[in-house]
Design a protein around this motif. Structure first.
Motif, PDB file in Angstrom:
ATOM      1  N   SER A 207     -12.372  53.667  14.959  1.00  0.00           N
ATOM      2  CA  SER A 207     -12.442  54.466  16.140  1.00  0.00           C
ATOM      3  C   SER A 207     -11.180  55.319  16.003  1.00  0.00           C
ATOM      4  O   SER A 207      -9.961  54.604  15.788  1.00  0.00           O
TER       5      SER A 207
ATOM      6  N   ILE B  36     -19.211  59.282  16.302  1.00  0.00           N
ATOM      7  CA  ILE B  36     -18.582  58.271  15.474  1.00  0.00           C
ATOM      8  C   ILE B  36     -17.159  58.034  15.382  1.00  0.00           C
ATOM      9  O   ILE B  36     -16.512  57.157  15.197  1.00  0.00           O
TER      10      ILE B  36
ATOM     11  N   ASN C 140     -15.087  58.725  17.865  1.00  0.00           N
ATOM     12  CA  ASN C 140     -14.729  58.158  18.985  1.00  0.00           C
ATOM     13  C   ASN C 140     -14.859  56.710  18.963  1.00  0.00           C
ATOM     14  O   ASN C 140     -13.833  55.760  19.436  1.00  0.00           O
ATOM     15  N   ASN C 141     -15.912  56.166  18.256  1.00  0.00           N
ATOM     16  CA  ASN C 141     -16.069  54.869  18.487  1.00  0.00           C
ATOM     17  C   ASN C 141     -16.272  53.891  17.249  1.00  0.00           C
ATOM     18  O   ASN C 141     -16.468  52.705  17.208  1.00  0.00           O
ATOM     19  N   GLY C 142     -16.163  54.826  16.032  1.00  0.00           N
ATOM     20  CA  GLY C 142     -16.142  53.836  14.870  1.00  0.00           C
ATOM     21  C   GLY C 142     -17.351  53.778  14.366  1.00  0.00           C
ATOM     22  O   GLY C 142     -18.459  53.693  15.212  1.00  0.00           O
ATOM     23  N   LYS C 143     -17.707  53.163  13.252  1.00  0.00           N
ATOM     24  CA  LYS C 143     -18.964  53.090  12.849  1.00  0.00           C
ATOM     25  C   LYS C 143     -18.702  52.158  11.400  1.00  0.00           C
ATOM     26  O   LYS C 143     -18.231  52.566  10.502  1.00  0.00           O
TER      27      LYS C 143
ATOM     28  N   LYS D 117     -10.439  57.321  18.649  1.00  0.00           N
ATOM     29  CA  LYS D 117     -10.095  57.544  19.967  1.00  0.00           C
ATOM     30  C   LYS D 117      -8.665  56.774  20.447  1.00  0.00           C
ATOM     31  O   LYS D 117      -8.470  55.711  20.059  1.00  0.00           O
TER      32      LYS D 117
END
Length: 117
Positions: free
Chosen positions: A96, A86, A88-91, A98
């Motif tokens: 994110s 989550i 690293n990639n967002g949600k 990263k």
């Protein structure tokens, strides 16, 4: 009616903008004295300082949630790997991290959050 809808929309936009704002000054990423994790290993990154610098605006000072969800017991719901993904990639509305945070910072923050049960 239109005026109150406009005010509500503006308030929502301002609230959500805090989650994605870029940092103008770098957070205190590393502590002078390494913090010990629950496994006993020394950590180069102070996860609590990272949280305060990057997450408080949406998740609250005490992880109680505001714009973002409550994280006080997130470790009981999600594993460290799930939290890392989550971060690293967002949600949803969460961006994110990263590229904003190093891999070590993300791993330390995920480990710290996974201990919240």
């Amino acid at each position: 009616m239109k005026k109150s809808l406009l005010c509500l929309s503006l308030l929502l936009a301002v609230s959500l903008s805090g989650c994605g704002k870029s940092k103008s000054t770098p957070p205190p990423a590393a502590s002078a004295t390494p913090a010990a994790t629950s496994s006993g290993a020394a950590s180069k990154v102070d996860a609590q300082a990272l949280f305060k610098a990057n997450c408080v605006s949406c998740h609250g000072v005490n992880l109680e949630g505001s714009v973002g969800p409550n994280l006080q017991k997130v470790g009981g719901k999600l594993s460290k790997d799930q939290i890392t993904a989550i971060l690293n990639n967002g949600k949803g509305a969460m961006p994110s991290f990263k590229g904003r945070l190093s891999d070590d910072e993300i791993n330390s923050l995920a480990a710290w959050l996974s201990e919240k049960k």
